[in-house]
Design a protein around this motif. Structure first.
Motif, short mmCIF file in Angstrom:
data_model
loop_
_atom_site.label_atom_id
_atom_site.label_comp_id
_atom_site.label_asym_id
_atom_site.label_seq_id
_atom_site.Cartn_x
_atom_site.Cartn_y
_atom_site.Cartn_z
N UNK A 160 65.70 -29.69 82.00
CA UNK A 160 64.43 -29.40 82.66
C UNK A 160 63.39 -30.48 82.41
N UNK A 161 63.40 -31.06 81.21
CA UNK A 161 62.36 -32.02 80.83
C UNK A 161 62.24 -33.20 81.78
N UNK A 162 63.34 -33.91 82.13
CA UNK A 162 63.20 -35.04 83.06
C UNK A 162 62.64 -34.64 84.42
N UNK A 163 62.97 -33.44 84.86
CA UNK A 163 62.44 -32.96 86.14
C UNK A 163 60.92 -32.83 86.06
N UNK A 164 60.43 -32.25 84.96
CA UNK A 164 58.98 -32.09 84.80
C UNK A 164 58.29 -33.44 84.63
N UNK A 165 58.94 -34.38 83.93
CA UNK A 165 58.36 -35.72 83.80
C UNK A 165 58.24 -36.38 85.18
N UNK A 166 59.29 -36.27 85.98
CA UNK A 166 59.27 -36.87 87.32
C UNK A 166 58.19 -36.24 88.19
N UNK A 167 58.04 -34.92 88.09
CA UNK A 167 56.98 -34.25 88.84
C UNK A 167 55.61 -34.72 88.37
N UNK A 168 55.48 -34.91 87.05
CA UNK A 168 54.21 -35.40 86.51
C UNK A 168 53.87 -36.79 87.01
N UNK A 169 54.87 -37.67 87.03
CA UNK A 169 54.64 -39.03 87.52
C UNK A 169 54.20 -39.00 88.98
N UNK A 170 54.89 -38.20 89.79
CA UNK A 170 54.55 -38.10 91.21
C UNK A 170 53.17 -37.50 91.42
N UNK A 171 52.79 -36.54 90.58
CA UNK A 171 51.51 -35.84 90.77
C UNK A 171 50.30 -36.72 90.48
N UNK A 172 50.50 -37.86 89.80
CA UNK A 172 49.35 -38.74 89.52
C UNK A 172 48.76 -39.31 90.80
N UNK A 173 49.53 -39.27 91.90
CA UNK A 173 49.00 -39.73 93.19
C UNK A 173 47.86 -38.84 93.64
N UNK A 174 47.92 -37.55 93.28
CA UNK A 174 46.88 -36.61 93.71
C UNK A 174 45.90 -36.29 92.58
N UNK A 175 46.41 -35.96 91.42
CA UNK A 175 45.53 -35.58 90.31
C UNK A 175 46.25 -35.85 88.99
N UNK A 176 45.69 -36.74 88.20
CA UNK A 176 46.33 -37.12 86.94
C UNK A 176 46.38 -35.95 85.96
N UNK A 177 45.44 -35.01 86.06
CA UNK A 177 45.41 -33.91 85.10
C UNK A 177 46.64 -33.02 85.23
N UNK A 178 47.23 -32.97 86.43
CA UNK A 178 48.45 -32.18 86.61
C UNK A 178 49.57 -32.78 85.77
N UNK A 179 49.67 -34.10 85.81
CA UNK A 179 50.69 -34.79 85.01
C UNK A 179 50.48 -34.54 83.53
N UNK A 180 49.24 -34.64 83.09
CA UNK A 180 48.95 -34.43 81.68
C UNK A 180 49.31 -33.01 81.25
N UNK A 181 49.03 -32.04 82.12
CA UNK A 181 49.39 -30.65 81.81
C UNK A 181 50.90 -30.49 81.71
N UNK A 182 51.64 -31.15 82.59
CA UNK A 182 53.10 -31.05 82.55
C UNK A 182 53.66 -31.72 81.30
N UNK A 183 53.11 -32.88 80.92
CA UNK A 183 53.58 -33.55 79.71
C UNK A 183 53.33 -32.67 78.49
#
Length: 207
Positions: A160-183
């Motif tokens: 599950x972890x790599x999937x969440x990391x990849x989602x976090x990286x992609x989400x920085x296009x819209x909002x960096x805080x989403x990525x930080x929350x996922x990390x």
């Protein structure tokens, strides 16, 4: 006849030097990260405010490095031997972990901006991939019926972890805080102890 062959095992190397070297690198990584925490110019609590992003980045990275060190220790505890392939896989993992100080400082100094946050996620993702490769190399060496294989189980966190990391990286296009929350969520997920693994480690050492 070689002793390892008489015992029905494939020859391998001792793991002591690998563990000692890995522990030393992890200690250096943590030391470098903490040196990035600069002393504020002022004695009031308000002087700490500009340093808060750097401090939060450090805390998150410290937790991650601690998680890797802890899991690395448990994984090697149930391994009887290592090989040249294991040594290189371990170096690959240490390479990505050694980038934590850079990624942490860049994200913290830039107040969690999108590009540094995405770069931090790439380091997290590649470290997870490197750890998985080390795991698989060790499993092939120890055997599918080994204590290590039983301890890993379905390894749903590792999947599950790599999937969440990849989602976090992609989400920085819209909002960096989403990525930080996922990390942060992944770090919390790994902080939850797995008593089954600890039990298998303990039973193997007792035996």
């Amino acid at each position: 006849m070689d002793a390892s062959k008489r015992q029905g095992r494939r020859p391998g190397m001792g793991k002591g030097r690998l563990e000692a070297f890995s522990d030393g690198v992890v200690a250096i990584i943590i030391t470098i990260m903490v040196l990035e925490l600069k002393v504020p110019h002022g004695s009031s609590p308000a002087a700490l405010a500009p340093l808060l992003p750097v401090l939060l980045s450090y805390v998150l990275s410290f937790v991650y490095v601690g998680i890797y060190w802890n899991n690395h220790h448990h994984m090697l505890a149930v391994c009887r031997r290592v090989s040249g392939g294991v040594l290189w896989a371990n170096l690959h993992l240490l390479f990505w972990l050694s980038l934590f100080p850079f990624a942490t400082a860049w994200m913290g100094e830039n107040h969690f901006a999108a590009a540094p946050t995405a770069a931090y996620g790439v380091v997290l993702l590649m470290a997870a991939v490197a750890y998985w490769l080390l795991q698989r190399t060790l499993v092939r060496l120890q055997g599918d019926d080994s204590v290590l294989m039983r301890a890993l189980g379905s390894d749903w966190k590792g999947k599950l972890s790599p999937v969440l990391y990849a989602l976090g990286i992609a989400s920085t296009v819209w909002a960096a805080w989403i990525a930080q929350a996922l990390y942060a969520a992944v770090a919390v997920m790994w902080l939850v102890p797995d008593r089954r693994i600890e039990g298998l480690v303990g039973s193997d050492q007792d035996g």
